[in-house]
Each structure stands twice: as C-alpha cells, then as structure tokens.
Design a protein around this motif. Structure first.
Motif, PDB file in Angstrom:
ATOM      1  N   LYS A 294      -6.471  32.984 -22.398  1.00 11.91           N
ATOM      2  CA  LYS A 294      -6.778  31.963 -23.423  1.00 11.91           C
ATOM      3  C   LYS A 294      -8.236  31.507 -23.363  1.00 11.91           C
ATOM      4  O   LYS A 294      -8.611  30.561 -24.040  1.00 11.91           O
ATOM      5  CB  LYS A 294      -5.847  30.751 -23.254  1.00 11.91           C
ATOM      6  N   LYS A 295      -9.027  32.165 -22.504  1.00 11.46           N
ATOM      7  CA  LYS A 295     -10.459  31.816 -22.371  1.00 11.46           C
ATOM      8  C   LYS A 295     -10.654  30.318 -22.093  1.00 11.46           C
ATOM      9  O   LYS A 295     -11.438  29.631 -22.753  1.00 11.46           O
ATOM     10  CB  LYS A 295     -11.224  32.237 -23.628  1.00 11.46           C
TER      11      LYS A 295
ATOM     12  N   MET B 253      -7.282  33.073 -18.171  1.00 11.18           N
ATOM     13  CA  MET B 253      -8.222  34.141 -18.582  1.00 11.18           C
ATOM     14  C   MET B 253      -7.906  34.615 -19.994  1.00 11.18           C
ATOM     15  O   MET B 253      -8.799  34.773 -20.812  1.00 11.18           O
ATOM     16  CB  MET B 253      -8.180  35.293 -17.574  1.00 11.18           C
TER      17      MET B 253
ATOM     18  N   ASP C 255     -12.055  27.137 -20.360  1.00 12.84           N
ATOM     19  CA  ASP C 255     -13.359  26.835 -19.752  1.00 12.84           C
ATOM     20  C   ASP C 255     -13.242  25.897 -18.563  1.00 12.84           C
ATOM     21  O   ASP C 255     -14.138  25.833 -17.721  1.00 12.84           O
ATOM     22  CB  ASP C 255     -14.266  26.173 -20.797  1.00 12.84           C
TER      23      ASP C 255
END
Ligand code: AMP
Ligand code: GLY
Length: 422
Positions: A61-62, A59, A64
């Motif tokens: 480090k975003k 979360m 995908d």
C-alpha cells in the motif's frame, strides 16, 4: 502521505484523529481500528502477530509511516521487522521496548544510571520473594516481571496480601511466563502523574503532563482498571518539576538506553510519583498512555505526522512540538461490571449529539458495529474528551456530552480531574 496505525482502542482513535488533521495525510489505514474511526480511516484486518505480513501490507500500500499503539507488538519486535524492510515506523525496537516489557530490566537500568525510583529486589524463586517480603514488611509492591495487560501489579497493604500475590504470580502462574520473575518494590507515597515524551533516541521532548484515574469508583476507590478518565495539563507537575523530570529522568533514560545499545525512539511514557519536590519513576511504558493520549493529543497544536516522522528519522527538534494553552478532560464510559465481567452488544445512542458540541470528541474504545448500530464490545467503551479554557470548564463540557450518551448499565466516574480542582 499514507499512514498505517496498529491498534483498535481509544488511544488509537485519538492517534488517528490527530494524524488525520495533518495536511500531509492522504490516507490512513488502521488495523483493526473500531467504528469510531470509520470517517477518518479505513479499518482493515491484518494478522496481529505476523509482522512480516503487516510489513508486506505496508509495502503493497506504499505506507510512508506506521504508528504502533499497543505495547504487545512493540515488545514482540514489530519495529525491528519494519526497519529490516526499510519502512518508516514510530515506536521502539524490541530491545528498547524492554523498558516496559521487562520490569526487572527497567529497574536495573534505572539503578545502574541513577534514575530515581523505588528500592527493589528481583526474585525468580518464591521462597526468596517471601523471605524478602517478611524482612521488609508492608506496605510493599509486587510486580510480575513481564507484560500482564496492566494487571501484574499488586500494591499490598498487608504482609498477608503480599504473600498471596507471590502465590498467585509464582505458584498459580496467574500471568503465565510474565510472572516467572517478580520485582518487589518499596511502596511510594505521593501523587501520580504521567509524562509522555517524543524521542528520536537522542533528543527528547516532553508532552503536557496528564493524570489518569485508575480506580473504578469516585474518590479513587475500588479495583484498578485500565483508566477511567484523564486530564491535562496536570498541575501537580509544575514547570519546575517538569524541568527536573526532564533533567533527572527523561534525558538520562534516553542516554542510558543508547549507551546500552538499545537506542529508543517513539513515545516514552514515564509514570511518576511526586511528593513535594521529589520525583520518582513508578514505571516506564514504551507507548502512548490510554486514556492519557485522549487528553494530550487534543492539546497538541503541531502536526503529529511531522513529529512522528522526525522521531523515526532521528531529526526531532524541540520547536516542532507546540501546545495550546487550553485544558482537556476525558471521561471514560464503561460497561457496568467492568473490570470484572460485563455484558456486551448493548446499543449505544446519542453519539452524534455528543460529538456535535464544540470542543468535544467521543473516542471509541470498546465498540463494534452490529446491524447498522454501534454497540458495546469491551469494558471501557468510550472516552468522551472536551477541551476548554480551564480544567473546570473542560470537565463541565465533558459531562454535558456524557449525559447525551446512553447504553444499558453504563458506569462512569463523576469526579474526573478532582485532584486538579480540589
Ligand atoms: P504500574 O503497572 O507499574 O504502573 O503499576 C500500577 C499502579 O500501581 C501504579 O499506577 C501505582 O498506582 C501503583 N504502584 C506501582 N508501583 C508502586 C510503588 N512502588 N509504590 C506505590 N504504588 C505503586
Ligand atoms: N493509563 C495507563 C497506561 O496507559 O498505562
């Protein structure tokens, strides 16, 4: 896109290598990774069994898409934790990964849904296990029920060996809790192949069939290992047999898991025994194979990120998965002594020269960096893959590359792909 890969062996190096080719990818993290991946990804340390911390990292480090290599975290529920946080992840939930995590579950599922496999009996008591072995006689196969790092299977050629296996697994608890139950199976004769498949839980798309070489020595002699090499496509699984496998094994298994409330997405690995036109399941794994991945992914011409996202999101489509018409051979370079004990920390030379050849990739499995040098750090050290226009050509190129790499006491098989070339 930002990707996180979990694992640090040859399989994960191949996954990272293929994912990095996607134009969609901007950054890859790998935990823990290995030195072979340093030019493709950032290696990080995450607490391996604390999935909440791993999800928190994803979360922060975003990330995908997260891709899980080994079975351990899958069976222990990493996918469940990620899904609870709304994070996209490639791999089955714990309930679905039981197809690898519990051999008794897997066998009962196959039995219930008429998926072809060896006859079997599940025993949780050693007296009953021994009585069954005496009734059936040898050869017979004994399997610890739970995960045993690929070592929980004894193919017993004599009754005495089978009885000893029961004592080791159920008496001496050689595999701990994993051996609280055993599956005793009919011995199947034939040629083995591994068929991995992408699935979103409804649609299942097979990859190219591969064959690995489990024994340590040439001619398939000596003790079992994690795999000493592989090649793809494996001619033993003809187009006709592959279709039969899709219809009688892969599709029914995915439907069965869904019907049981254990919808399975990710990579489903079917270990097959082939005899004439007969195909049976030896085992299922809930992950990519190692070293099969090192020969299958180099032949995938499609974008792996797109496929994995579609598996995670339930939008997989056959047209997304395309293959090159070439062949690949991977030769594993191991530490002398493996699969028993072996020294570590030996300096490896020649990696750059081997990697420089066209169509060759050196996947790292058990390596680490020490004082600016790459040294051995495991039993299986490297997987040298070459892609060629035929299995024979790929094999020759793989061995040319192997000859350029040196470390003390190296052991590798000289006959990888022999079954395809015989
Ligand atoms: P597994 O961990 O279940 O893949 O088993 C390891 C290896 O044992 C397989 O790759 C086969 O070579 C062998 N094996 C497992 N089950 C059987 C069986 N029922 N008959 C013959 N060989 C088997
Ligand atoms: N190559 C065997 C496995 O990955 O289980």
């Amino acid at each position: 896109m930002r990707i996180l890969v979990i694992g640090g062996g040859g399989r994960e190096h191949a996954l990272v290598w293929k994912l990095a080719q996607s134009p969609k990818v901007e950054k890859i993290y790998v935990a823990p990774g290995n030195p072979g991946m340093l030019n493709l990804a950032e290696c990080i340390n995450l607490p391996a069994s604390d999935f909440e911390s791993v999800a928190a990292f994803a979360m922060e480090k975003k990330i995908d898409l997260t891709v899980v290599g080994p079975e351990g975290p899958l069976v222990a529920g990493i996918v469940d934790v990620f899904k609870a946080h709304g994070l996209a992840i490639f791999g089955p939930t714990a309930a679905a990964a039981a197809i690898e995590g519990s051999k008794s579950f897997s066998k009962e599922l196959m039995h219930k849904y008429n998926i072809p496999t060896a006859f079997f009996k599940i025993c949780s008591d050693s007296a009953a296990a021994k009585a069954y072995i005496k009734e059936k006689g040898a050869p017979i196969v004994i399997k610890a029920d739970g995960l045993a790092a690929g070592k929980g299977v004894v193919v017993a050629m004599t009754e005495a060996e089978a009885l000893t296996a029961i004592d080791d697994i159920m008496g001496s608890h050689k595999f701990g809790e994993a051996g609280a139950q055993v599956v005793i199976e009919e011995f199947m004769d034939g040629e083995e192949a591994s068929l991995l498949a992408f699935t979103d839980g409804d649609m299942i798309v097979p990859m190219l069939a591969a064959q690995d070489h489990k024994r340590i020595n040439d001619g398939d002699e000596g003790p079992n290992t994690g795999g000493m090499g592989a090649y793809a496509p494996a001619p033993v699984l003809t187009a006709e047999l592959k279709q039969k496998c899709l219809e009688t094994i892969l599709k029914p298994t995915i439907a069965a898991l869904k019907a049981e409330g254990r919808k399975y997405s990710g990579c489903l690995y079917a270990g097959l025994m082939i005899k004439g036109s007969d195909i049976k399941v030896v085992e299922f794994n809930a992950r990519f194979g190692d070293p099969e991945t090192q020969v299958v992914l180099p032949l995938l011409s499609s974008d792996l990120v797109e496929i994995m996202l579609a598996c995670a999101n339930g939008t997989l489509n056959e047209t997304m998965v395309k293959w090159s018409d070439k062949s690949a051979v991977c030769v594993v370079m191991a530490s002398g002594g493996y699969p028993a004990s072996y020294p570590q920390g030996l300096v490896i030379s020649g990696l750059a020269a081997a990697n420089a050849a066209d169509g060759v990739v050196v996947f790292h499995a058990g390596t680490k960096e020490k004082d600016g040098q790459v040294v051995t750090a495991g039993g299986r050290v490297l997987g040298v893959t070459a892609v060629g226009s035929s299995i024979a050509q790929a094999k020759d190129e793989a061995y040319v590359a192997v000859d350029k790499i040196h470390f003390a006491n190296v052991h590798y098989r000289k006959d990888i792909a022999w079954r395809a070339l015989k």
